[in-house]
Design an enzyme around this catalytic site. Structure first.
Site, mmCIF file in Angstrom:
data_model
loop_
_atom_site.group_PDB
_atom_site.id
_atom_site.type_symbol
_atom_site.label_atom_id
_atom_site.label_comp_id
_atom_site.label_asym_id
_atom_site.label_seq_id
_atom_site.Cartn_x
_atom_site.Cartn_y
_atom_site.Cartn_z
ATOM 1 N N HIS A 139 14.350 -18.203 8.878
ATOM 2 C CA HIS A 139 14.061 -19.195 9.910
ATOM 3 C C HIS A 139 12.594 -19.184 10.320
ATOM 4 O O HIS A 139 12.227 -19.775 11.335
ATOM 5 C CB HIS A 139 14.976 -18.955 11.122
ATOM 6 C CG HIS A 139 16.425 -19.091 10.750
ATOM 7 N ND1 HIS A 139 17.168 -20.227 11.004
ATOM 8 C CD2 HIS A 139 17.253 -18.241 10.090
ATOM 9 C CE1 HIS A 139 18.395 -20.060 10.536
ATOM 10 N NE2 HIS A 139 18.475 -18.863 9.974
ATOM 11 N N GLU A 170 -1.669 0.509 -0.960
ATOM 12 C CA GLU A 170 -2.745 1.508 -1.086
ATOM 13 C C GLU A 170 -2.846 2.063 -2.500
ATOM 14 O O GLU A 170 -3.905 2.513 -2.911
ATOM 15 C CB GLU A 170 -2.518 2.675 -0.103
ATOM 16 C CG GLU A 170 -3.152 2.411 1.243
ATOM 17 C CD GLU A 170 -3.202 3.642 2.152
ATOM 18 O OE1 GLU A 170 -3.621 3.464 3.300
ATOM 19 O OE2 GLU A 170 -2.833 4.752 1.741
ATOM 20 N N LYS A 225 -13.450 2.604 8.950
ATOM 21 C CA LYS A 225 -13.665 3.826 9.744
ATOM 22 C C LYS A 225 -15.150 4.016 10.017
ATOM 23 O O LYS A 225 -15.539 4.340 11.144
ATOM 24 C CB LYS A 225 -13.136 5.056 8.988
ATOM 25 C CG LYS A 225 -11.628 5.125 8.923
ATOM 26 C CD LYS A 225 -11.195 6.417 8.252
ATOM 27 C CE LYS A 225 -9.727 6.371 7.915
ATOM 28 N NZ LYS A 225 -9.310 7.451 7.029
HETATM 29 O O1 PA5 Z 1 -1.608 7.501 2.076
HETATM 30 C C1 PA5 Z 1 -2.566 7.965 2.665
HETATM 31 O O2 PA5 Z 1 -3.250 8.896 2.183
HETATM 32 C C2 PA5 Z 1 -2.995 7.480 4.032
HETATM 33 O O3 PA5 Z 1 -2.267 6.389 4.445
HETATM 34 C C3 PA5 Z 1 -2.807 8.586 5.061
HETATM 35 O O4 PA5 Z 1 -1.487 8.995 5.059
HETATM 36 C C4 PA5 Z 1 -3.209 8.135 6.463
HETATM 37 O O5 PA5 Z 1 -4.518 7.635 6.452
HETATM 38 C C5 PA5 Z 1 -3.127 9.306 7.441
HETATM 39 O O6 PA5 Z 1 -3.944 10.353 7.011
HETATM 40 P P1 PA5 Z 1 -3.806 11.806 7.584
HETATM 41 O O7 PA5 Z 1 -2.461 12.324 7.291
HETATM 42 O O8 PA5 Z 1 -4.882 12.584 6.881
HETATM 43 O O9 PA5 Z 1 -4.041 11.718 9.077
#
Ligand code: PA5
Length: 446
Positions: free
Chosen positions: A308, A287, A422
């Site tokens: 394996h 990310e 989303k």
């Molecule tokens: O790193 C990030 O920002 C995302 O992976 C969030 O942690 C994830 O989408 C969960 O978001 P939230 O804590 O707002 O529910």
């Protein structure tokens, strides 16, 4: 102390090139330290190990003790992505592999996770377990609006309220969320839940050392102070502007290899307890770096298990791989291989040897084979799997990630790409406001 070893890359890179990338990494380090780079309003994670107040840990311990006194034996922690993976990684690494099957488990407070998927089977089966147990829940969402944890929380909240009544439910539910915004914050205020704050300047995937990770880790019975101490040591070490800084070295080498065509980095461990370290690391790097058409693709394997299954490709497939091995120097347990007078399997040459010695030889043999096969190897070693070393690993990879993403030229702290699915999902589910997009998608789907 965490150590980095780049010897397994020596035959793949020229020394001059590595020096150039160290210079680049030091430039990126300066940007991160001066807090002048992209996303500089999300750097709160940098000083968490040394600024987390003792009162936060004490508040988490008070909840643990209160729930224990009530006889709670199942805590459901609800969250996804950065609001899940750090705690899951810590609990997997630190727990007994068969904890839930041991007779002592009956007296302990088991922590399980929900809200990290939308599977009807998963949540229904979790409800089967909840029906048999004395339950409490922690719901974690920074935005407070993420669909997966919100849906799971509806079910779990409903279960707890029906079982214990609304007033008692409010004592058995704790929320970790934004200080001011989001549906979870409003709900918590309305229902009177205790809340912990995720500060604005810490993004989800950098939040393991906030209440997002601290509360579940404390509830599971582990020593968060040691974890913060391990992270604090790494905070100090990686604050040095030096070519010896392990975060600078790691960021420099992986970017050099990437620019030489190694587009995929595999995080390797030789202990199944570290499987979720790979999951946490993949989110952190995927990310943070995978944007603007750039970024090393992060993958993970657990050896020797995956030798394996994935071993063939790694040894012999397309030469676009580098690997980073998380080596563990000492086992927390001691067991030697027993003698077998019949020796039908021909393994008596191993009699009396430690299992971990075999694991270490597998690691060494694999390293040499992979280097021969064209896979450069970076190695990050820790003394043992415990809270302290896990804390230092968390901080090391976070700091190196910030440096690495700045070398690559991307903002490590945003994630614009995760919105696309989303929007489609909301349109397909009929969320108000998404009507036009729903029409478009229906036409595409025919
Ligand atoms: O790193 C990030 O920002 C995302 O992976 C969030 O942690 C994830 O989408 C969960 O978001 P939230 O804590 O707002 O529910």
């Amino acid at each position: 102390m965490l150590k980095i070893n780049l010897g397994g890359c020596a035959s793949f890179v020229k020394e001059d090139d590595y020096s150039k990338y160290v210079e680049k990494a030091l430039g990126a380090f300066d940007t991160l330290e001066a807090e002048t780079g992209a996303g500089n309003d999300f750097l709160g994670w940098k000083h968490l190990p040394t600024t987390t107040p003792e009162s936060l840990v004490a508040d988490c311990e008070a909840i643990r003790d209160e729930w224990k006194a009530k006889g709670v034996n199942l805590v459901i922690v609800i969250g996804i992505g950065g609001s899940y993976l750090g705690a899951k990684c810590a609990l997997e690494a630190l727990s007994h592999s068969f904890a839930r099957h041991l007779s002592s488990a009956r007296d302990s407070m088991e922590v399980v996770f929900a809200g990290q998927n939308l599977s009807e089977e998963y949540i229904s089966e979790l409800m089967d377990l909840a029906a048999e147990r004395n339950v409490a829940a922690v719901v974690i969402s920074k935005s407070g609006t993420t669909t997966e944890p919100a849906v799971a929380f509806r079910q779990i909240k409903n279960h707890i309220e029906e079982k214990y009544g609304k007033a008692e439910a409010a004592k058995r539910i704790v929320a970790v969320t934004d200080a001011r915004r989001g549906a979870l914050k409003s709900l918590s205020t309305q229902e009177g839940y205790r809340t912990f704050v995720i500060e604005d300047n810490v993004g989800g995937r950098f939040s393991v050392l906030t209440p997002v990770g601290i509360l579940p880790i404390v509830l599971a019975g582990f020593d968060i102070r040691k974890m913060l101490a391990g992270a604090a040591e790494m905070e100090k070490i990686t604050a040095e502007r030096s070519a010896e800084n392990p975060a600078v070295q790691y960021a420099a080498m992986r970017n050099l290899l990437y620019d030489q065509g190694k587009k995929i980095e595999i995080l390797v461990s030789y202990n199944p307890k570290l499987q979720y370290l790979g999951e946490w690391w993949k989110q952190l790097y995927g990310e943070s770096e995978g944007k603007d058409g750039k970024g090393i693709f992060p993958a993970s394997v657990n050896f020797t298990t995956d030798l394996h299954s994935m071993g063939q490709y790694i040894q012999d497939g397309e030469r676009i791989l580098m690997e980073t091995v998380v080596s563990v120097e000492n086992s927390n347990r001691s067991m030697t291989i027993v003698d077998d007078p019949q020796n039908l399997d021909g393994l008596n040459f191993l009699t009396g040897k430690h299992m971990e010695h075999c694991n270490a030889m597998a690691e060494l043999g694999t390293k040499l084979a992979h280097i021969d096969g064209g896979v450069p190897q970076l190695s990050v070693s820790i003394e043992r799997i415990d809270e302290y070393n896990l804390g230092s690993l968390f901080y090391f990879f976070e700091k190196a990630c910030g440096i690495s993403a700045y070398i690559l030229g991307v903002n490590p702290f945003n994630q614009p790409g995760v919105e696309a699915y989303k929007k489609n999902m909301f349109a397909l589910l009929g969320k108000p406001g998404y009507e036009a997009q729903a029409e478009e998608l229906k036409k595409r789907l025919g």
